[in-house]
Design a protein around this motif. Structure first.
Motif, PDB file in Angstrom:
ATOM      1  N   TYR A  61     -35.144-102.843 -49.250  1.00 18.59           N
ATOM      2  CA  TYR A  61     -34.614-103.980 -49.923  1.00 18.59           C
ATOM      3  C   TYR A  61     -35.778-104.765 -50.721  1.00 18.59           C
ATOM      4  N   PHE A  62     -36.679-105.116 -49.857  1.00 16.08           N
ATOM      5  CA  PHE A  62     -37.875-105.851 -50.188  1.00 16.08           C
ATOM      6  C   PHE A  62     -38.821-105.122 -51.057  1.00 16.08           C
ATOM      7  N   GLU A  63     -38.765-103.812 -50.650  1.00 16.77           N
ATOM      8  CA  GLU A  63     -40.109-102.951 -51.438  1.00 16.77           C
ATOM      9  C   GLU A  63     -39.419-102.813 -52.783  1.00 16.77           C
ATOM     10  N   PHE A  66     -40.259-105.925 -54.710  1.00 16.84           N
ATOM     11  CA  PHE A  66     -41.629-106.070 -55.059  1.00 16.84           C
ATOM     12  C   PHE A  66     -42.150-105.231 -55.988  1.00 16.84           C
ATOM     13  N   ARG A  67     -41.571-103.980 -55.941  1.00 21.46           N
ATOM     14  CA  ARG A  67     -42.026-103.056 -56.763  1.00 21.46           C
ATOM     15  C   ARG A  67     -41.434-103.065 -58.390  1.00 21.46           C
ATOM     16  N   TYR A  68     -40.118-103.372 -58.264  1.00 20.76           N
ATOM     17  CA  TYR A  68     -39.445-103.553 -59.422  1.00 20.76           C
ATOM     18  C   TYR A  68     -38.854-104.860 -60.103  1.00 20.76           C
ATOM     19  N   GLY A  69     -39.011-106.048 -59.211  1.00 20.48           N
ATOM     20  CA  GLY A  69     -38.430-106.940 -59.586  1.00 20.48           C
ATOM     21  C   GLY A  69     -39.083-108.008 -60.585  1.00 20.48           C
ATOM     22  N   ASN A  70     -38.268-108.733 -61.437  1.00 17.44           N
ATOM     23  CA  ASN A  70     -38.957-109.948 -62.480  1.00 17.44           C
ATOM     24  C   ASN A  70     -39.092-110.993 -61.755  1.00 17.44           C
ATOM     25  N   PRO A  71     -40.369-111.367 -61.587  1.00 16.27           N
ATOM     26  CA  PRO A  71     -40.237-113.020 -60.808  1.00 16.27           C
ATOM     27  C   PRO A  71     -39.402-114.181 -61.601  1.00 16.27           C
ATOM     28  N   ASN A  72     -39.175-114.009 -62.816  1.00 10.08           N
ATOM     29  CA  ASN A  72     -38.278-114.924 -63.397  1.00 10.08           C
ATOM     30  C   ASN A  72     -36.970-114.801 -63.082  1.00 10.08           C
ATOM     31  N   ASP A  73     -36.486-113.652 -62.412  1.00 10.64           N
ATOM     32  CA  ASP A  73     -35.230-113.568 -61.673  1.00 10.64           C
ATOM     33  C   ASP A  73     -35.070-113.948 -60.343  1.00 10.64           C
ATOM     34  N   PHE A  74     -36.318-114.319 -59.732  1.00 13.26           N
ATOM     35  CA  PHE A  74     -36.143-114.421 -58.222  1.00 13.26           C
ATOM     36  C   PHE A  74     -35.173-115.539 -57.739  1.00 13.26           C
ATOM     37  N   ASP A  75     -35.340-116.684 -58.572  1.00 10.81           N
ATOM     38  CA  ASP A  75     -34.267-117.700 -58.239  1.00 10.81           C
ATOM     39  C   ASP A  75     -33.149-117.625 -58.183  1.00 10.81           C
ATOM     40  N   ALA A  76     -32.463-116.668 -59.436  1.00 13.15           N
ATOM     41  CA  ALA A  76     -31.262-116.340 -59.381  1.00 13.15           C
ATOM     42  C   ALA A  76     -30.911-115.360 -58.431  1.00 13.15           C
ATOM     43  N   ASN A  98     -39.733-103.085 -38.750  1.00 12.29           N
ATOM     44  CA  ASN A  98     -40.323-101.739 -38.310  1.00 12.29           C
ATOM     45  C   ASN A  98     -41.612-101.533 -38.818  1.00 12.29           C
ATOM     46  N   ASN A  99     -42.139-102.477 -39.598  1.00 10.28           N
ATOM     47  CA  ASN A  99     -43.561-102.275 -40.536  1.00 10.28           C
ATOM     48  C   ASN A  99     -43.937-103.788 -40.746  1.00 10.28           C
ATOM     49  N   THR A 100     -44.790-104.678 -40.148  1.00  7.62           N
ATOM     50  CA  THR A 100     -44.922-105.686 -40.545  1.00  7.62           C
ATOM     51  C   THR A 100     -46.124-105.858 -41.683  1.00  7.62           C
ATOM     52  N   LYS A 101     -46.634-104.901 -42.039  1.00 10.07           N
ATOM     53  CA  LYS A 101     -47.643-105.155 -43.120  1.00 10.07           C
ATOM     54  C   LYS A 101     -47.256-104.290 -44.406  1.00 10.07           C
ATOM     55  N   TYR A 102     -46.092-104.112 -44.732  1.00  6.84           N
ATOM     56  CA  TYR A 102     -45.689-103.253 -46.055  1.00  6.84           C
ATOM     57  C   TYR A 102     -45.819-104.254 -47.147  1.00  6.84           C
ATOM     58  N   ALA A 103     -45.718-105.417 -46.981  1.00  7.51           N
ATOM     59  CA  ALA A 103     -45.860-106.137 -48.109  1.00  7.51           C
ATOM     60  C   ALA A 103     -47.189-106.432 -48.760  1.00  7.51           C
ATOM     61  N   THR A 104     -48.272-106.118 -47.915  1.00 10.07           N
ATOM     62  CA  THR A 104     -49.604-106.286 -48.404  1.00 10.07           C
ATOM     63  C   THR A 104     -49.910-105.505 -49.604  1.00 10.07           C
ATOM     64  N   GLN A 105     -49.360-104.285 -49.682  1.00 13.56           N
ATOM     65  CA  GLN A 105     -49.555-103.489 -50.517  1.00 13.56           C
ATOM     66  C   GLN A 105     -49.225-103.626 -51.994  1.00 13.56           C
ATOM     67  N   PHE A 106     -48.286-104.752 -52.134  1.00 16.51           N
ATOM     68  CA  PHE A 106     -47.793-105.405 -53.539  1.00 16.51           C
ATOM     69  C   PHE A 106     -48.812-106.200 -53.895  1.00 16.51           C
ATOM     70  N   ASP A 109     -49.267-111.981 -56.108  1.00 15.48           N
ATOM     71  CA  ASP A 109     -48.461-112.968 -56.964  1.00 15.48           C
ATOM     72  C   ASP A 109     -46.976-112.631 -56.812  1.00 15.48           C
ATOM     73  N   ILE A 110     -46.785-111.486 -57.020  1.00 15.44           N
ATOM     74  CA  ILE A 110     -45.249-111.097 -57.003  1.00 15.44           C
ATOM     75  C   ILE A 110     -44.673-111.511 -55.746  1.00 15.44           C
ATOM     76  N   THR A 111     -45.288-111.181 -54.536  1.00 16.06           N
ATOM     77  CA  THR A 111     -44.752-111.505 -53.071  1.00 16.06           C
ATOM     78  C   THR A 111     -44.522-113.068 -52.850  1.00 16.06           C
ATOM     79  N   SER A 112     -45.578-113.634 -53.598  1.00 15.69           N
ATOM     80  CA  SER A 112     -45.352-115.198 -53.278  1.00 15.69           C
ATOM     81  C   SER A 112     -44.540-115.925 -53.996  1.00 15.69           C
ATOM     82  N   LYS A 113     -44.213-115.493 -55.195  1.00 15.48           N
ATOM     83  CA  LYS A 113     -43.137-115.980 -55.985  1.00 15.48           C
ATOM     84  C   LYS A 113     -41.832-115.751 -55.520  1.00 15.48           C
ATOM     85  N   TYR A 114     -41.711-114.314 -54.800  1.00 17.12           N
ATOM     86  CA  TYR A 114     -40.453-114.247 -54.247  1.00 17.12           C
ATOM     87  C   TYR A 114     -40.194-115.155 -52.981  1.00 17.12           C
ATOM     88  N   TYR A 115     -41.173-115.270 -52.174  1.00 19.79           N
ATOM     89  CA  TYR A 115     -41.066-116.164 -50.886  1.00 19.79           C
ATOM     90  C   TYR A 115     -40.937-117.451 -51.157  1.00 19.79           C
TER      91      TYR A 115
END
Length: 369
Positions: A61-63, A66-76, A98-106, A109-115
């Protein structure tokens, strides 16, 4: 294999931490690796007469976000979760990665806007909690990923987790009520106090807590628990802090963090590892460079660093501070999309004085409570 301790943790969370009553609506969320605990929580909610809504998260879900999402849509995208936080009586979250580091590959800026968008859910819960409209609790189910981060075998990590949550497995509620009673005395002593001064190797910091209540944490929100905290006066922190433990945030490990404060604001920040990430988080928004929390860890059963903040911030003999969003119940005025806890060990020469009186020394209270 079923571990009976899992059911005891679920019972503690549903019936002690939340106090679920008939017809209460309970939102259950968490990583799919925590399914055994979430299942027990769901069962306990139903047995209490509540109405559970169970939303498990898969890593994919998170992958995909982070891979395909548009940050402009994150709030919605997060708005349905904000709406649930605005309407449910309780919210439970179970960490079970099951993996605590996967987000670091993305892209950070994208992950920060999602968080940042995701933080609106937490902020809504904190707002409603402060008004007495909602209760929430979070815990962790031991997975191989967490055991690996802690440099432990899975069996040893399971024992560590359950001993921190259930020091008295025969009467966990009685145990945490005793902790609450002791920490009530600490909170009572701190009422009306104004100035805090923390010293330790590499640390010399003053801050004001005038008009800011300390909160007693005894397994009503975090499971495990063991701390007293407040939100400092926003423009009051002056001095410097060396955080002795690595700090982990959004999958990134940042080591040997040193922060310098002037009139409440972080004016200098360095780290041996991932310093650029640290600086980027501090520039998230205006509130990210100010303190949202000051706390003392009191859980003597958590005696080592494990790489998970839910446990590490409770280490007996430590204090921690968080840059970013504060807690409404502690009368914070600071708002931010981040809340990043960082920990400093006080067991080797550390001291805390309050209004000039020695309060804490070498990892223990200097006043009898």
């Amino acid at each position: 294999m079923h571990d009976p301790r899992t059911e005891k943790v679920a019972d503690l969370m549903v019936n002690f931490s939340l106090g679920v009553k008939p017809k209460d609506r309970v939102m259950i969320q968490g990583d799919i690796g925590g399914e055994p605990l979430m299942s027990e929580i769901c069962k306990k909610v139903i047995q209490a007469g509540g109405y559970p809504m169970w939303v498990p998260y898969y890593s994919e879900y998170f992958e995909n976000i982070f891979r395909y999402g548009n940050p402009n849509d994150f709030d919605a995208m997060m708005q349905p979760y904000v709406d649930m936080a605005a309407s449910f009586d309780h919210r439970v979250y179970v960490y079970g990665e099951n993996n605590t580091k996967y987000a670091t590959q993305f892209d950070p800026d994208i992950t920060s806007k999602y968080y940042a968008a995701q933080a609106k859910v937490s902020n809504k819960m904190l707002e409603r909690e402060a008004k007495g409209e909602m209760k929430w609790v979070l815990s962790l189910f031991p997975t191989a990923a967490y055991a690996q981060d802690a440099n432990m075998t899975l069996r040893d990590y399971e024992d560590f987790v359950y001993s921190a949550i259930l020091p008295d497995p025969d009467d966990p509620v009685g145990y945490w009520n005793k902790i609450k009673a002791r920490q009530d005395k600490v909170v009572d002593w701190l009422k009306g106090k104004k100035q805090v001064h923390v010293t330790a190797p590499g640390t010399d910091l003053t801050l004001s807590v005038e008009g800011r209540p300390f909160i007693n944490c005894a397994c009503e929100v975090n499971v495990p628990d063991g701390e007293v905290f407040t939100s400092p006066v926003e423009n009051s922190a002056n001095g410097h802090v060396h955080f002795t433990y690595p700090t982990l945030y959004q999958g990134y490990e940042v080591t040997n963090v040193r922060l310098e404060f002037k009139d409440g604001k972080v004016v200098k920040a360095t780290a041996d590892k991932n310093q650029d990430f640290l600086l980027s988080k501090l520039d998230t928004d205006p509130g990210a460079r100010y303190l949202g929390e000051f706390a003392i860890g009191t859980n003597e059963g958590i005696d080592r660093f494990t790489g998970n903040i839910l446990f590490d911030e409770k280490i007996g003999g430590s204090f921690h501070m968080a840059v970013g969003h504060g807690y409404p119940e502690a009368k914070t005025q600071n708002e931010s999309a981040i809340h990043w806890d960082m920990i400093c060990d006080l067991r080797d020469g550390g001291e805390i004085t309050v209004d000039g009186e020695l309060f804490y020394k070498n990892g223990d209270f200097a006043i009898e409570f």
